[in-house]
Design an enzyme around this catalytic site. Sequence first.
Site, PDB file in Angstrom:
ATOM      1  N   THR A  14       0.834  -1.204   0.000  1.00  0.00           N
ATOM      2  CA  THR A  14       0.000   0.000   0.000  1.00  0.00           C
ATOM      3  C   THR A  14       0.872   1.260   0.000  1.00  0.00           C
ATOM      4  OG1 THR A  14      -0.181   0.183   2.418  1.00  0.00           O
ATOM      5  CG2 THR A  14      -1.768  -1.252   1.297  1.00  0.00           C
ATOM      6  N   GLY A  15       0.303   2.354  -0.505  1.00  0.00           N
ATOM      7  CA  GLY A  15       1.035   3.616  -0.572  1.00  0.00           C
ATOM      8  C   GLY A  15       2.275   3.496  -1.430  1.00  0.00           C
ATOM      9  N   GLY A  19       8.081   7.070  -2.531  1.00  0.00           N
ATOM     10  CA  GLY A  19       8.672   6.886  -1.215  1.00  0.00           C
ATOM     11  C   GLY A  19       8.962   5.434  -0.860  1.00  0.00           C
ATOM     12  N   GLY A  21       6.971   2.961  -0.031  1.00  0.00           N
ATOM     13  CA  GLY A  21       6.129   1.975  -0.696  1.00  0.00           C
ATOM     14  C   GLY A  21       6.638   1.631  -2.080  1.00  0.00           C
ATOM     15  N   SER A 175       5.934   4.668  13.599  1.00  0.00           N
ATOM     16  CA  SER A 175       6.693   5.831  14.039  1.00  0.00           C
ATOM     17  C   SER A 175       6.130   6.273  15.382  1.00  0.00           C
ATOM     18  CB  SER A 175       6.585   6.967  13.012  1.00  0.00           C
ATOM     19  OG  SER A 175       7.569   7.949  13.243  1.00  0.00           O
ATOM     20  N   TYR A 187      -1.085  10.749  14.509  1.00  0.00           N
ATOM     21  CA  TYR A 187      -0.259   9.852  13.719  1.00  0.00           C
ATOM     22  C   TYR A 187       0.420   8.821  14.621  1.00  0.00           C
ATOM     23  CZ  TYR A 187       3.583   8.483  10.534  1.00  0.00           C
ATOM     24  OH  TYR A 187       4.473   7.788   9.764  1.00  0.00           O
TER      25      TYR A 187
END
Length: 271
Positions: A14-15, A19, A21, A175, A187
Site C-alpha cells: 500500500t502507498g 517513497g 512503498g 513511528s 499519527y
Amino acid sequence: MIDTGLQGRVALVTGANQGIGAASAVALAGQGVAVFLTYKRLEPVDHPAFPARYDVLRAASADEVVERIRRAGGVAESAEADLSDPEAPRALFERAEETLGPVEILVNNATGWIGNTFEPRAADDLGRPLLLVDAAGHDRQFAVDARAVALLIAEFATRHIARKATWGRIIGLTSGGPGGFPTEVSYGAAKAAQENYTMSAAHELGKYGITANMVYPAVTDTGWIKKEDEEKLRGLSPLGHIGQPEDVADVITFLASEQARCVTGQLVRLY
C-alpha cells in the site's frame, strides 16, 4: 548469491506510488515477487515548509513504478484506492488475486498523515502547519493507519487460512512510540494501534506459517525534507544520516525473505 525464497511470491504493497512503498515494491520485484501496488493521489499541500517536488510525488499515480518494475523484467499491477473506505481492503485483495494470484506478502505502508497537536501552535519546529486535535483529524488518521490495516490483515488471514496456505508475511511501518509523538499526536497514536494489531497477528497467525513484524524507519527523505532542514534532522540519528526509501525497502525485503523465517512479533528500528 543467497536464495531469499521470494521467487514467484505475490505481494500487496500500500502507498506504493512513491517513497518507501515504491522502493519496497521495486525491491521485492527484484527478488522475483509479483507486486500489486495500491496508492491514492493526494491534493497538494502547497506550503513553503515542503519542497515543491513533494506535491508532485504525492499527486502521482503508480504507473511509473509499475513500468520501472516491468522494464527490469518484473511483474507488477496497480490500482488506486482510498483506504479510508472500509470496503477498499476486500476490493484490493480481489483485484490483486484476480490479476496476480494469492497474496502472500502484505506491506502496510500507506498513511493518512497529518500534523496535529493538543497545543495551540500554528506550526511545528520545521514550519509545517499544525491542526488542533479534533474528531475529523482523528478519524482521518485512524481510518488509514489503524482501521484499514486491521481490515487488510483480516482479509489476508481469512484468505490464507481458507486456502490452507502455510507461508505468509505481514510487514507494517510505524513511528512515534509509547513515549508519544509531539506535534504528530494522532499519527503516533494510530501507528501505536497498528503495532498492536500486527503483534496480535504475529501471535494468532504464526501457526498458519505467517510472520508479522513492524519496521520503524529513521527520518527518511520521501520528498518532504528541505535542504535547510537536513542538518537538524541528521542530528536525530546516531549514524548522523537521513534515511532513504531504499534503506527501509531492504529491511522489508529481508523480513519477507526465507532468511527471516523465525523473525516475528518484532519491531525493527532503523537509524
